[in-house]
Design a protein around this motif. Structure first.
Motif, PDB file in Angstrom:
ATOM      1  N   GLU A   1       6.580  -4.356  -0.285  1.00 52.65           N
ATOM      2  CA  GLU A   1       6.022  -4.251   1.067  1.00 52.65           C
ATOM      3  C   GLU A   1       5.938  -5.554   1.875  1.00 52.65           C
ATOM      4  O   GLU A   1       4.884  -6.170   1.954  1.00 52.65           O
ATOM      5  N   SER A   2       7.040  -5.934   2.471  1.00 50.58           N
ATOM      6  CA  SER A   2       7.039  -7.190   3.241  1.00 50.58           C
ATOM      7  C   SER A   2       7.606  -7.047   4.638  1.00 50.58           C
ATOM      8  O   SER A   2       7.815  -8.044   5.328  1.00 50.58           O
TER       9      SER A   2
ATOM     10  N   GLY B   1       4.623  -5.479   9.999  1.00 47.60           N
ATOM     11  CA  GLY B   1       4.054  -4.268  10.566  1.00 47.60           C
ATOM     12  C   GLY B   1       3.668  -3.248   9.504  1.00 47.60           C
ATOM     13  O   GLY B   1       2.990  -2.263   9.796  1.00 47.60           O
ATOM     14  N   THR B   2       4.084  -3.481   8.273  1.00 45.85           N
ATOM     15  CA  THR B   2       3.895  -2.478   7.226  1.00 45.85           C
ATOM     16  C   THR B   2       2.815  -2.909   6.235  1.00 45.85           C
ATOM     17  O   THR B   2       2.912  -3.977   5.635  1.00 45.85           O
ATOM     18  N   PHE B   3       1.780  -2.079   6.087  1.00 49.66           N
ATOM     19  CA  PHE B   3       0.729  -2.393   5.106  1.00 49.66           C
ATOM     20  C   PHE B   3       0.139  -1.126   4.517  1.00 49.66           C
ATOM     21  O   PHE B   3      -0.998  -1.076   4.100  1.00 49.66           O
TER      22      PHE B   3
ATOM     23  N   ARG C   1      -0.089  -1.092   0.383  1.00 51.42           N
ATOM     24  CA  ARG C   1      -1.266  -1.859  -0.013  1.00 51.42           C
ATOM     25  C   ARG C   1      -2.511  -0.984   0.087  1.00 51.42           C
ATOM     26  O   ARG C   1      -3.347  -0.950  -0.824  1.00 51.42           O
ATOM     27  N   TYR C   2      -2.632  -0.278   1.208  1.00 51.78           N
ATOM     28  CA  TYR C   2      -3.805   0.567   1.453  1.00 51.78           C
ATOM     29  C   TYR C   2      -3.943   1.613   0.364  1.00 51.78           C
ATOM     30  O   TYR C   2      -5.013   1.842  -0.194  1.00 51.78           O
TER      31      TYR C   2
ATOM     32  N   VAL D   1      -4.409   2.364   8.668  1.00 56.16           N
ATOM     33  CA  VAL D   1      -3.419   3.225   8.034  1.00 56.16           C
ATOM     34  C   VAL D   1      -3.819   4.677   8.245  1.00 56.16           C
ATOM     35  O   VAL D   1      -4.967   5.052   7.996  1.00 56.16           O
TER      36      VAL D   1
END
Ligand SMILES: Cc1cc2nc3c(=O)[nH]c(=O)nc-3n(C[C@H](O)[C@H](O)[C@H](O)COP(=O)(O)O)c2cc1C
Ligand code: SF4
Ligand code: FES
Lengths: 452, 168
Positions: free
Chosen positions: A84-85, A88-90, A93-94, A252
């Protein structure tokens, strides 16, 4: 309220622990899959579900699984992509922070379907504290017989290992990820051979995203056909969207893919509108690699129809007037934001992250950053805009891996839709250092010709 | 520091890491072992540390150098006790990361890439860390500091100074 399949229980107190997760019905899919289904049955259910890869490319998961080679006596591996890099993308992780057992549950079922006895989670190095959360979850699952040897007495063995990366966006690309997992630089491999034939340690390997593998749990529990009834067309099931930028409620959200983009931005259930009472200027709807759209083309397609939050609708109009679902990283820009500046930060990102193997990507990303830097800081020429266009078009399609395309597309789309803002920067070198171009006409209603 | 080696506890962790891979594939443990070495040997990787890792994993030193120079989380030069890694990519920029970086520069009197003369703080600008919705943000050691404001930055600096004083 919309249907929630992944995050429904994510906020129950203590859901990170095995005990609470199990009490809430967790690990049922493992019991069902390992005791009543064959690996082929599971692959069939995933095919029926229509689940598409949630890492960005949207490739059908069931089809990918059916490609895995099964040479006699050679171990196979499932690798979970938690790198996940993409700016804008997380969302991954959530999910891992809040409900880690959902991923572990999905991994066991998927490992059984693919015949992986050693499954690896490759997680970006910066998510160091999530490694602890995942390892705790794995140990709890192991203590309760869901991970390890002879799971539930079925004879199936599966160990799950968490491997930390060390800071490299390119390691999200599946063959670079495999190289990295082998202890090497993250240089993407030439394909073929595909990982399904020769992946980790030259063994057949499937790489899937965190969200994809978590979605296997509801698919097994409810059946592929039921899952496919949620959503619309080829956008089945639910999708996690990580929303950020100039909105009131960044975060999210799990959506079923029937809501409109307008509802997603303005409804209090999701983004809650643009922050500080500003107006919407532009949006990158699927992570930094996908084309940016001005407000008018974001909310409506070029045909004047409502645009929806799903794979087909977001890409309606192709690159000329549409964008992509990508990784679900939804980046919103308000009227005060500068498109040139935003594009510059993304160009810098791709230059920094290019692995350097292909000259168009290695050199092109550096040139684009330099030219954008000049334009942003009042030192650009009008011919630079065409030069940028020329460079991006020569990267696209001419590289080993899609990072080259991912670097080219944001620049192309910014020029395609916001060329006059670039030109304004060039023509007003002093003024552009003091103020931004503003909303301009980017939110004007789209002109739709009426056919007689 | 004299010649460095892992202590018993660190060696146990090393063995746990290597055991995750098949026989003969111990090189796969290289990234996690480099993290372990960096944490164990003062926050950065000297040539000596890299050679030691090569020896432990029974691979050539060049295989370790190649990797250590590729990934952005490995520090090949000494860094301050506290490294502020502030994200500057698009989504964070939209929420004012430029101002935060500027504020840290002014407050600590250093530019990105530099360390304060007392050896306490290093400032580094980094690319998206997967916290875009909680911007502006930075990584500090193992954890993220999110929703940064000037006041928050002041408090973080204060806390670091206090911890450093206690641990001395
Ligand atoms: C430069 C680049 C970066 C990528 N980063 C990620 C990532 O961080 N996470 C991810 O799941 N997929 C990422 N992908 C996509 C993977 O290559 C791969 O398609 C994906 O992991 C497959 O899983 P899925 O089918 O479940 O989506 C990236 C691709 C490219 C080209
Ligand atoms: S396109 Fe860029 S990142 Fe991908 S292999 Fe080529 S140089 Fe490396
Ligand atoms: S852009 Fe800063 S964390 Fe993603």
């Amino acid at each position: 309220m919309a249907v929630k399949l992944l995050l429904e229980k994510a906020h129950i107190e203590g859901i990170r622990s095995y005990e609470v997760y199990r009490r809430e019905g967790g690990y049922r899919s493992v019991e069902k899959a390992l005791k009543t289904m064959s690996p082929e049955n599971i692959v069939d259910e995933v095919k029926k579900s229509g689940l598409r890869g949630r890492g960005g490319a949207g490739f059908p998961a069931g089809m990918k699984w059916s490609f895995i080679a099964k040479p006699e006596g050679v171990p196979r591996h499932l690798v979970c992509n938690a790198d996940e890099s993409e700016p804008g993308t997380f969302k991954d992780r959530y999910l891992m922070e809040n409900i880690p057992h959902l991923l572990i549950e999905g991994l066991i079922v998927s490992s059984f379907a693919l015949g992986s006895n050693d499954t690896y989670i490759y997680i970006r190095g910066e998510y160091a504290w999530i490694v602890d959360i995942l390892e705790t979850a794995i140990n709890e699952a192991k203590a309760n017989g869901f991970v390890g040897n002879n799971i539930l007495g079925t004879g199936f063995n599966c160990n799950i290992h968490v491997q930390r990366g060390a800071g490299a966006y390119i390691c999200g690309e599946e063959t670079a990820l495999i190289e990295s997992l082998e202890g090497k630089r993250g240089n993407p491999r030439l394909k073929p051979p595909f990982p399904a034939v020769k992946g980790l340690w030259e063994r057949p390997t499937v790489v899937n995203n965190v969200e994809t593998l978590s979605a296997i749990v509801p698919i097994i529990n409810m059946g592929g056909e039921e899952y496919a009834k949620i959503g619309v067309g080829r956008s089945t099931g639910t999708k996690l969207i990580s929303a950020c930028g100039n909105i009131n409620q960044p975060g999210v959200y799990e959506i079923d893919m029937t809501i409109s983009v307008e509802e997603f931005i303005y409804s209090d259930e999701y983004c809650g509108g643009i922050a500080n009472g500003k107006r919407l200027k532009a949006c990158i709807p699927g992570g930094s690699s996908v084309p940016i759209l001005p407000a008018n083309l974001l909310l409506k397609t070029a045909k004047g129809e409502t645009r929806y939050m799903n794979y087909e609708s977001l890409s309606d109009g192709g690159f000329a007037t549409g964008s992509m679902m990508g990784s679900g990283g939804f980046i919103v820009l308000d009227e005060d934001q500068c498109i040139v500046k935003n594009t510059l930060t993304l160009a810098r990102f791709y230059r920094h992250e290019s692995c350097g193997q292909c000259s168009p990507c290695r050199e092109g990303t550096g040139w684009m950053e330099k030219i954008l830097h000049n334009i942003e800081y009042g030192k650009g020429k009008i011919s630079d805009i065409d030069l940028l266009w020329d460079i991006q078009s020569k990267i696209e399609g001419n590289t080993i891996c899609p990072l080259g395309d991912a670097a080219a597309w944001p620049v192309a789309a910014a020029i395609r839709h916001f060329r006059d803002e670039f030109a304004w920067h060039v023509n007003h070198p002093d003024e552009s250092q003091k103020r931004n171009f503003g909303l301009a006409h980017y939110a004007d209603p789209i002109y739709v010709p009426v056919t007689a | 520091m004299g010649f460095m080696k892992f202590n018993e506890q660190q060696l146990a962790e090393f063995n746990r890491l290597v055991a995750r891979y098949p026989e003969g594939k111990q090189k796969s443990a290289l990234l996690p072992v480099l993290h372990l070495a960096q944490e164990s040997f003062g926050g950065w990787l000297s040539e000596e540390a890299l050679n030691y890792v090569a020896e432990l994993l029974q691979i050539k030193p060049i295989e370790v150098y190649e990797v250590a120079t590729f990934y952005s989380m490995y520090h090949l030069k000494p860094v301050g006790k506290y490294v502020f890694e502030v994200c500057q990519t698009g989504p964070c920029m939209l929420r004012g990361s430029d101002n935060i970086i500027q504020y840290i520069e002014n407050t600590l009197g250093i530019k990105p890439g530099e360390t304060t003369t007392d050896g306490l703080f290093t400032l580094k600008t980094v690319e998206c860390l997967g916290a875009c919705g909680y911007a502006p943000m930075m990584q500090l050691g193992k954890h993220y500091k999110e929703h940064l404001t000037k006041e928050k930055v002041d408090a973080i600096i204060e806390e670091c100074r206090k911890n450093a004083a206690v641990n001395n």
